[in-house]
Design an enzyme around this catalytic site. Structure first.
Site, mmCIF file in Angstrom:
data_model
loop_
_atom_site.group_PDB
_atom_site.id
_atom_site.type_symbol
_atom_site.label_atom_id
_atom_site.label_comp_id
_atom_site.label_asym_id
_atom_site.label_seq_id
_atom_site.Cartn_x
_atom_site.Cartn_y
_atom_site.Cartn_z
ATOM 1 N N GLU A 75 0.820 -1.208 0.000
ATOM 2 C CA GLU A 75 0.000 0.000 0.000
ATOM 3 C C GLU A 75 0.863 1.272 0.000
ATOM 4 O O GLU A 75 0.607 2.232 0.726
ATOM 5 C CB GLU A 75 -0.954 -0.009 1.195
ATOM 6 C CG GLU A 75 -1.931 -1.172 1.154
ATOM 7 C CD GLU A 75 -2.910 -1.180 2.288
ATOM 8 O OE1 GLU A 75 -4.074 -1.554 2.056
ATOM 9 O OE2 GLU A 75 -2.533 -0.823 3.418
ATOM 10 N N ASP B 253 -8.254 -8.903 3.886
ATOM 11 C CA ASP B 253 -8.033 -7.785 4.810
ATOM 12 C C ASP B 253 -9.085 -7.744 5.907
ATOM 13 O O ASP B 253 -9.985 -6.901 5.861
ATOM 14 C CB ASP B 253 -8.031 -6.464 4.033
ATOM 15 C CG ASP B 253 -7.598 -5.282 4.894
ATOM 16 O OD1 ASP B 253 -7.021 -5.505 5.959
ATOM 17 O OD2 ASP B 253 -7.843 -4.135 4.486
ATOM 18 N N GLU C 126 -12.818 -2.571 11.890
ATOM 19 C CA GLU C 126 -12.767 -1.775 10.663
ATOM 20 C C GLU C 126 -13.868 -2.156 9.678
ATOM 21 O O GLU C 126 -14.446 -1.297 9.016
ATOM 22 C CB GLU C 126 -11.393 -1.949 10.023
ATOM 23 C CG GLU C 126 -11.204 -1.269 8.689
ATOM 24 C CD GLU C 126 -9.853 -1.573 8.080
ATOM 25 O OE1 GLU C 126 -9.632 -1.158 6.929
ATOM 26 O OE2 GLU C 126 -9.015 -2.213 8.746
#
Length: 698
Positions: free
Chosen positions: A287, A361, A389
């Site tokens: 990332e 993820d 998240e």
């Protein structure tokens, strides 16, 4: 006259104190509730002297109610215990014994272990036992952690924000450190010690180079001083390009002698300030983060260079395997395996490869990562996300114990049946001495630490399962509930029932049957299965569901990306066939027609709708159950939970309606008979915008 006035004044003060309302329960005490006022204080005797033993005694005086026997705290090698001939061979450095014993001719409750921190863990175990109904007069506990390194990863930034944090600003006040050590740091360390957590990575994996400068090393040292008596080491996330940004070198190539010398000098500097510094956590070539592949070097080259810098001090490196590249056209779920599997056996002895539970993820449900069991010569460290998240942030009740248990018990079949992820992670499957597990922390500056009472349970569950991965998530939920809400059986049964169905409810209303990564872009808040215009293909939800008129799901069999081939042959064989793939993971591995027949007899489309409806209904059921304990839970925590359940129910319906509106726009199918139509049209759902959602850079 003066004496009479004084007497009246004292009486008025006493009356005022007696009539003053009790302090509201804001959740600050977590599961560490003090003993009920007025109960007899336990008789505590400490043999030996250390700050940690003093802390252990203090915990018992604070939280232990009347004990049937005096409590003795001592290291197992103390001469006062020699006559007991204690068996300590299996305890290691952190295991404890809590049992009745006669010491100096006096019947006692003994709390012991080989080290002071083992005694501290035993003291917390004694408190936990009493609060969960164990008869202390007959107690006999022996326990040692199965995993050596039990770490919380803080994604805290130096500006006070927390990436994917939903409980307020960072707990660390970098501005006033190292001078002012907030008392909350001690309370935080105490909570972690109660769970046996022994390491804290204090800064974000998306690290800033400044965290390795002298001023910030001093701040880290101040935190280390607070944590040390509680048996906790400090670790730092290291930015791989720091030799360029801080050392003004022309390169960060891990094979460059100047770079190696810079890191060695930096490690020496850190250890001068923090003699028991744990080591580095690294996110590299992921990332946008710099890493060894920028110089055509391998992840092993990068990890080993850092490992060499900390090795003389006994430090370790945790090297994350969360990597994927926009330049790689292959299935994102395959990329970590592709990069790391060839490196097995090439990492230094003090390196752990840190692998997320699944290959994408932290989704509400993912199959276990294929790297577990695929690198027998390398210690593998499991990374779990405690902060939610992708599971509704702080406001949705989602107990993650079942998620953690699901991955720990998953069978890799790497050495035959029973080769679970837990046995890979604890080192027992391949005989590794170095073992570790990490949880991305959900702690912030909110008074209740985690954004809500029930979010505290995820922190608790991580710590307990890190100590012993064989525990059941339901048993952990029950002991947390007893310590958090007391021992009213009706309240405890209700709380545990809510917790055990909550995570599956989130799966149902966000991504049933193996669907994943359908959240809104960037902030990951709310539904966005229609998103298709982001710069990188693997950032778009359409990349993951591949829905069209013919069907839905990601084909990861040999007719698609062939990601199933990364698993051991017995597992791959099951996953290659939609009839033997668990239906909970069906669309993760298969693109199937909308009319595919499910085990229930319904079509795939009908089954999807049923799951969405079940998710919403489960939240409604949790609301009703919580309503039933009103008056039996303190009003502050009851009301906040009730309000959050209202939010969750509203957002579960939003998820359900938006998702079904989109799927119908793709498949052209009507809803099954009896299913309610979405409240709005698809355009309305697409128009929703949340530019200031928490936990995401703005």
């Amino acid at each position: 006259m003066k004496k009479r006035l004084l007497t009246i004044g004292v009486c008025m003060i006493a009356l005022g104190a007696a009539s003053a309302p009790a302090l509201a329960n804001d959740g600050y005490d977590l599961w560490l509730t003090p003993a009920v006022a007025g109960t007899a204080a336990p008789d505590i005797r400490v043999i030996g002297q250390s700050e940690t033993l003093t802390l252990a005694a203090g915990e018992l005086r604070r939280d232990l109610a009347a004990s049937p026997l005096p409590v003795v705290l001592a290291r197992a090698d103390d001469p006062a215990l020699a006559a007991l001939r204690l068996s300590t061979a299996t305890l290691g450095e952190e295991g404890y014994i809590v049992r009745t014993a006669t010491i100096d001719g006096r019947p006692s409750l003994l709390v012991t272990g080989k080290t002071d921190r083992a005694v501290l863990y035993g003291a917390f175990a004694l408190i936990r036992a009493q609060k969960t109904g164990v008869d202390l007069a007959a107690i006999n506990l022996t326990s040692a952690p199965k995993i050596g390194l039990r770490v919380l990863n803080h994604w805290d930034n130096l500006d006070g924000s927390v990436e994917r944090g939903y409980a307020g600003q960072s707990l660390w006040d970098w501005w006033t450190l190292p001078d002012f050590k907030d008392p909350r740091y001690t309370d935080y360390a105490r909570a972690n010690a109660a769970l046996g957590i022994n390491g804290i990575v204090i800064n974000n994996v998306n690290a800033k180079p400044e965290s390795l400068t002298a001023p910030y090393i001093a701040k880290a040292a101040a935190l280390a001083d607070v944590f040390r008596p509680w048996g906790i080491k400090v670790y730092l996330s290291a930015r791989f390009s720091a030799p360029i940004e801080l050392g003004h070198l022309k390169t960060a190539d891990p094979l460059d002698p100047e770079v190696q010398a810079w890191w060695k000098a930096k490690a020496d500097e850190i250890y001068r300030a923090i003699p028991d510094f744990g080591g580095f956590l690294v996110k590299a070539n992921s990332e946008g983060q710099p890493g060894p592949r920028d110089y055509h070097r391998s992840h092993a080259d990068g990890a080993n260079m850092l490992a060499a810098a900390v090795a003389p001090h006994g430090g370790i490196v945790m090297w994350r395997a969360f990597v994927y590249a926009e330049t790689d056209p292959d299935d994102r779920a395959k990329q970590a395996y592709t990069e790391f599997h060839p490196l097995d056996g090439k990492f230094a002895d003090n390196v752990l490869v840190q692998v997320k539970n699944g290959a994408i993820d932290f989704q509400p449900r993912e199959p276990f990562h294929p790297l577990f069991g695929a690198m027998p010569k390398t210690p593998m460290m499991l990374e779990l996300q405690i902060t939610k998240e992708y599971l509704g942030f702080a406001t949705h009740l989602a107990y993650l114990g079942p998620l953690f248990e699901e991955v720990l018990k998953a069978d890799t079949r790497a050495k035959g049946t029973g080769s679970t992820v837990a046995k890979v992670v604890d080192g027992s499957l391949y005989g590794h001495k170095l073992s570790g597990i990490a949880g991305v922390a959900n702690v912030g500056r909110d008074r209740d630490w985690s954004g809500s009472t029930f979010n505290q349970a995820n922190w608790y569950a991580f710590g307990r399962l890190a100590w012993d991965p064989t525990l059941s998530s339901e048993a952990v939920a029950r002991e947390w509930a007893q310590q958090t809400f007391g021992n009213d059986p009706r309240v405890i049964d209700t709380v545990v029932r809510m917790m055990m169905q909550s995570r599956e409810a989130v799966v149902d209303y966000t991504g049933p049957l193996g669907l994943a990564h359908l959240m809104g872009t960037g902030h990951h808040y709310g539904p966005g299965p229609w998103i298709s215009d982001l710069a990188r293909p693997e950032w778009n939800p359409v990349y993951y569901h591949k829905a069209d008129k013919a069907g839905v799901g990601f084909d990861r069999t040999k007719t698609g990306s062939n990601a199933v081939a990364q698993y051991e042959p017995p597992v791959a064989k099951l996953l290659a066939d939609p009839r033997t793939t668990p239906e909970s993971e069906l669309l993760w591995f298969h693109h199937l027609p909308w009319d595919w027949k499910m085990k229930s007899g319904r079509t795939l489309w009908e089954e999807m709708v049923a799951h969405y409806d079940r998710g919403v209904a489960t939240v409604a059921q949790m609301q009703a159950e919580w309503q039933g304990v009103k008056g039996s839970v303190d009003p502050e925590r009851w009301q906040k939970t009730a309000t959050y359940l209202e939010i969750q129910h509203r957002e579960a319906k939003w998820w359900r309606d938006a998702s079904l509106a989109y799927w119908m726009s793709v498949n052209g199918l009507p809803l099954p008979a009896g299913a309610a139509a979405p409240e709005h049209d698809l355009a309305w759902y697409k128009a929703q915008d949340f530019p200031m959602a928490p936990g995401h850079p703005h």
